[in-house]
Write an enzyme that holds these catalytic residues in place. Structure first.
Site, PDB file in Angstrom:
ATOM      1  N   CYS A  92       2.021  -5.184   7.146  1.00  0.00           N
ATOM      2  CA  CYS A  92       2.356  -4.863   5.719  1.00  0.00           C
ATOM      3  C   CYS A  92       2.925  -3.817   5.216  1.00  0.00           C
ATOM      4  O   CYS A  92       4.289  -3.531   5.396  1.00  0.00           O
ATOM      5  CB  CYS A  92       0.828  -4.275   5.138  1.00  0.00           C
ATOM      6  SG  CYS A  92      -0.639  -5.247   5.556  1.00  0.00           S
ATOM      7  N   HIS A 139       0.983  -0.997   0.055  1.00  0.00           N
ATOM      8  CA  HIS A 139      -0.216  -0.037   0.164  1.00  0.00           C
ATOM      9  C   HIS A 139       0.636   1.329   0.504  1.00  0.00           C
ATOM     10  O   HIS A 139       2.411   1.597   0.119  1.00  0.00           O
ATOM     11  CB  HIS A 139      -1.369   0.446   1.306  1.00  0.00           C
ATOM     12  CG  HIS A 139      -0.126  -0.150   2.457  1.00  0.00           C
ATOM     13  ND1 HIS A 139      -0.008   1.278   2.733  1.00  0.00           N
ATOM     14  CD2 HIS A 139       0.187  -1.156   3.298  1.00  0.00           C
ATOM     15  CE1 HIS A 139       0.254   0.535   4.137  1.00  0.00           C
ATOM     16  NE2 HIS A 139       0.598   0.157   4.505  1.00  0.00           N
TER      17      HIS A 139
END
Length: 560
Positions: A460, A441
């Site tokens: 992440c 992301h």
């Protein structure tokens, strides 16, 4: 008449039982006995070597009617050569019965006792099957970080591979072909060989002291100069110059190159971290390569035509198209206590202007302390608070909540951050649904990419230039281009875009690799994974482990 039925019924039952029991196989009795013992679960040792490839051995000898397989001495010779050669791949020849085979495999056994011929045949087959499995799948099971001794993982039918190799007389080349096909793997093997030539070199520790800068004079400089020359970072140094204690222009060029390929700030200053890297022994470097060669063996035979690789330890993402690296960028990965896992999947869709539903653990451990100390935090960063889940979810005014009363066992809320420039996921996320809830992301914290060591996320992977990647991945999805991406972002509304063809993504942990320029790169083992992997890789077949030297005493944190 009624009494006569029972003997007849009993006879039929006995006859059925007789035919229900499989007949003993015909063939070499010694092979049959040993295979039967393996199938029964007994540990079977022949010629002082334990047999491990239970299922593969059974299928192999069943298929050939329990006859000897290694009567051709050229096949035995090729296997011995292949076992000897795997030391260059970071594997131990002794794991494949090398000592036993070296003493017997090349002898003329025509006049030997049948039992010796049988035992040698079994050891040869077991050695091939184990080695074939380890070259093709890896010796260490990546899901458990334990050495795999069964040779029964079924990506390939190794007993069929063995049969074909024996029939064609291509034992050596067959085993070589089972190695990873990637040029990166074979380049590491070549660099391992070159490092092996340095093991006997004089490698005194360069002592610590004040930092050395260009133009300085220091009595450690001759050792630094020789070290850089041995490692290939300094070339063309004359014998006279090698003893000079002056930090000259040649060093001013070589030291930043050395620093860059070790993940250090290429400032040309020889400080503590640069000295630590210079003092890394050739054998320690070889161990690093061995761990990463094993990681290559875990990967599938083909990564695909187009794929994304994230090197966690290298803090980098690479996009490959038709075998060429067409895009690369810096990434941020998980903190040491929230490590990014190693796994493979496929990117299936992108979400522009995403919301962020904060995971429960992060709500309690990260967000709650901030909310208590900063009442304006939720509004400033665009969070909404909801009570309940699903259809029963309802929005709650955060001002009505007594945040001091909440705890791990009393937190009936969800925090959802709305799309916007402050959203923790930025303006796009790349989704490959997985059990770890990990994805790629965007991030508003762009300044963090200037750091050399970027273990800063909750697991992440944050991207430095996400829209460049998005544009490339959407190139084959109808109607999507840079202009449409910009228009979608301008709406500030969440939008999901499914890729026309999912793209494989590999989250890997490489602490050493060859870059596109052919330079051998080293990075810190930020999750402390190499040591545990090396212990498993060096575990012998009896379950023992040979310890690997290391430069520090930090505890093992996590497996691959």
């Amino acid at each position: 008449m009624q009494e006569a039925r029972y003997p007849l019924t009993l006879y039929c039952l006995l006859l059925a039982l007789v035919f229900a029991v499989p007949a003993r196989a015909q063939g070499n009795d010694g092979l049959i006995n040993r295979i039967e013992a393996l199938q029964a679960g007994y540990p079977v040792s022949v010629l002082e070597s334990r047999l491990y490839a239970k299922e593969a051995l059974t299928r192999f000898y069943e298929a050939r009617g329990y006859t000897l397989a290694w009567e051709d001495p050229s096949n035995r010779r090729e296997l011995l050569e292949a076992i000897r050669a795997v030391a260059g791949d970071g594997l131990n020849p002794r794991d494949y019965h090398y000592d036993t085979l070296a003493a017997l495999a090349l002898k003329d056994l025509n006049d030997s006792a049948e039992e010796l011929q049988t035992d040698l045949d079994l050891v040869l087959s077991d050695a091939f099957l184990l080695l074939a499995s380890h070259l093709h799948h890896g010796k260490v099971n990546p899901t458990t970080i334990h050495a795999e001794w069964t040779a029964n993982r079924q990506q390939r039918e190794m007993q069929s591979v063995l049969s074909e190799a024996l029939a064609s007389g291509t034992v050596y080349t067959t085993l070589q072909d089972l190695k990873p096909r990637s040029a990166a793997y074979h380049q590491l093997v070549q660099r391992r060989k070159a490092l092996g030539e340095l093991i006997s070199a004089d490698w005194p520790a360069i002592v610590s002291g004040p930092s050395i800068r260009p133009g300085d004079t220091d009595n450690r400089i001759p050792d630094i100069r020789r070290r850089l020359a041995l490692l290939g970072d300094l070339s063309g140094d004359s014998p006279e110059a090698s003893n000079h204690q002056h930090y000259d222009d040649a060093l001013a060029t070589a030291i930043p190159l050395f620093q860059a390929r070790h993940g250090l700030e290429p400032d040309g200053i020889v400080g503590r971290d640069t000295l630590t890297a210079l003092n890394l022994l050739p054998l320690e470097r070889i161990y690093r390569l061995d761990a990463n060669l094993e990681r290559w063996r875990w990967l599938p035979e083909s990564l695909g035509e187009t794929y994304v690789v994230v090197n966690i330890a290298g803090f980098e993402l690479v996009l490959v198209e038709s075998g060429e690296q067409v895009h690369r960028q810096r990434v941020i990965v998980g903190r040491p206590y929230r490590q990014t896992p190693v796994f493979s999947d496929r990117i299936r869709y992108l979400v522009f202007n995403p919301t962020w539903t904060v995971p429960r653990k992060l709500m309690i451990e990260d967000q709650l302390p901030i909310i208590r100390s900063d009442p304006e935090y939720l509004e400033r960063l665009g969070f909404k608070v909801f009570r309940g889940w699903g259809a029963n979810q309802s929005e709650v005014d955060p001002a009505e909540i007594d945040w001091t009363e909440l705890s791990k066992n009393n937190f009936p809320y969800q925090l959802i951050q709305q799309p916007g420039p402050q959203n923790a996921l930025g303006q796009v996320k790349f989704m490959f649904p997985n059990q770890y809830d990990i994805y790629l992301h965007d991030t508003p914290a762009q300044s963090l990419f200037s750091r050399l060591e970027r273990t800063l996320s909750s697991g992440c992977i944050r991207l430095e230039r996400p829209f460049e990647l998005a544009e490339r991945l959407l190139a084959n999805t109808n109607g999507w281009n840079k202009k449409r991406i910009e228009q979608t972002l301008a709406t500030a509304e969440p939008a999901t875009v499914v890729l026309s063809e999912p793209v494989p993504v590999y989250l890997q942990y490489w602490t050493t690799w060859i870059d596109p320029a052919g330079v051998l790169q080293f990075r810190n083992d930020v999750y402390d994974r190499d040591r545990r992997l090396l212990q498993a890789l060096r575990a012998d077949s009896e379950g023992g482990q040979s310890l690997t030297p290391r430069a520090d005493n930090r505890p093992t944190a996590r497996t691959d």
